[in-house]
Design an enzyme around this catalytic site. Structure first.
Site, mmCIF file in Angstrom:
data_model
loop_
_atom_site.group_PDB
_atom_site.id
_atom_site.type_symbol
_atom_site.label_atom_id
_atom_site.label_comp_id
_atom_site.label_asym_id
_atom_site.label_seq_id
_atom_site.Cartn_x
_atom_site.Cartn_y
_atom_site.Cartn_z
ATOM 1 C CG ASP A 196 -2.222 -51.946 13.300
ATOM 2 O OD1 ASP A 196 -1.520 -53.341 13.245
ATOM 3 O OD2 ASP A 196 -2.787 -51.614 12.469
ATOM 4 C CE1 TYR A 211 4.540 -33.665 16.264
ATOM 5 C CE2 TYR A 211 4.448 -33.120 13.510
ATOM 6 C CZ TYR A 211 5.039 -33.121 15.136
ATOM 7 O OH TYR A 211 5.589 -31.732 14.890
ATOM 8 C CE LYS A 243 -5.304 -35.233 17.279
ATOM 9 N NZ LYS A 243 -4.872 -33.826 15.776
#
Ligand code: MG
Length: 369
Positions: free
Chosen positions: A11, A230, A233
């Site tokens: 993105d 983080y 995921k």
């Protein structure tokens, strides 16, 4: 001919919030790959799913090739430059490091790759999901590769009679890649026991046990802490080879009719049903629902055929109606219970600060017994 398929996605900016990258941005990425990649890639396709741009490449460089990763990274940087010029939202948001260091893994973009000897005809599928994480593929992959209720080939095709092996990663283990290989059908209860936990145990690769050939690769990585954020995921991509010794295309896509609830949706903090959507689609309701697109190709001597849109068929309109209802229903309960992720899974720091702030206002009541 031995070829490598690589999907690298990021993105790098979108229009109107976390919605869609837009035509000009995709065009800039395409121009970069076209102008700089001709010597190292056999073919490429640029597509978008929600706010993510995916670069699908065929080449002979093998998995983790620094030239290929560098090409994708630089194409995303070129796109980011345009996104900044245009004032797009979240320009460059998935490029978490300033300098490329040989492999985009752990630097923000998601990567799924596989190398194999091309069959005389080599059909394969490419999936891209947005507003969710790699665990979203756990249930569909389990059903397509372990369950004859969904994959009739497991009982009808001698080429699949020995089943498949699963590489499953514990993504919450951050010291290194903690991976287990389990075999279906003998280990299916163990596979199910792990894959029920989409947030922790995630399918990374699947292979045919008869031939050892790679069947599926998912952009699964353990959590990395980069600049205090983080990653790992993130909105996931996947490549699946089909037919012959692998499930048929329809056996891979059927489980997406379930619309199972996955983590993601608004602010990556909720549960919502995974909706199969058309190529280059957009995002809307409550920054969701979580979506997955599917593209079918054949690759021959490294060159792609035209793409077929796996979810562009009247049946999927009916499925989308059902999944829309599921999305509306879980949203009726807002932040309560199963609608929002558990405290440990909330990606955005705001609620952590809030809980810390009110901590001191708790009092232990003196016993009145
Ligand atoms: Mg996204």
């Amino acid at each position: 001919m031995k070829i490598t398929l690589s999907v690298i996605k990021a993105d790098i900016g979108s229009i109107g919030g976390h919605i869609k990258p837009g035509r000009r941005l995709k065009e800039r990425v395409r121009e970069y790959v076209q102008s700089k990649g001709t010597k190292i890639v056999h073919d490429y396709v640029i597509s978008s799913t929600g706010d993510d741009i995916a670069i699908l490449l065929s080449h002979s460089g093998g998995v983790g090739n620094s030239e290929i990763h560098g090409l994708a990274w630089n194409a995303f940087e070129a796109g980011t430059e345009l996104a900044r010029e245009m004032g797009l939202y979240g320009a460059g948001q998935d490029l978490l490091k300033d300098a490329f260091s040989g492999n985009v893994r752990g630097m923000g973009p998601a990567v799924a790759e596989m190398e194999f000897e091309e069959r005389p005809n080599e059909p394969f599928l490419f999936f891209a999901a947005d507003k969710t994480d790699p665990g979203a593929y756990n249930l569909p992959l389990y059903l397509s590769f372990c369950d004859p209720m969904y994959c009739s080939g497991l009982i009808l095709s001698p080429k699949m009679s020995e089943g498949f092996s699963f590489d499953i990663m514990d993504v919450s283990y951050t010291e290194g890649d903690r991976v287990i290989t389990l075999d279906a059908p003998e280990d299916i209860y163990d596979i199910a026991a792990l894959l029920r936990d989409n947030q922790r145990y995630v399918v990374e690769k699947i292979r045919s046990r008869k031939t050892g050939e790679i069947a599926a690769a998912v952009s699964t990585t353990r959590l990395h802490n980069i600049a205090g954020k983080y990653t790992g995921k993130d909105d996931p991509v996947m490549i699946c080879r089909v037919q012959g010794g692998f499930p048929a295309t329809g056996e891979i896509v059927e489980p997406y009719s379930i619309g199972h609830f996955v983590a993601g949706f608004m602010r990556g903090s909720h549960n919502g049903p995974l909706m199969p959507v058309r190529q280059n689609g957009t995002i809307s309701y409550f920054d969701g629902p979580p979506v997955v697109s599917g593209a079918g190709f054949c690759v021959h001597q490294g060159k792609f055929t035209e793409m077929v849109d796996l979810f562009d068929h009247p049946l999927w309109d009916h499925v989308r109606d059902k999944i829309s209802r599921k999305a509306l229903e879980i949203r009726e309960q807002g932040f309560s219970g199963a609608a929002m992720l558990g405290y440990d899974e909330l990606e955005y720091g705001g609620i952590v600060d809030r809980m810390n702030k009110i901590e001191s206002r708790f009092k232990i009541r003196e016993s009145s017994e």
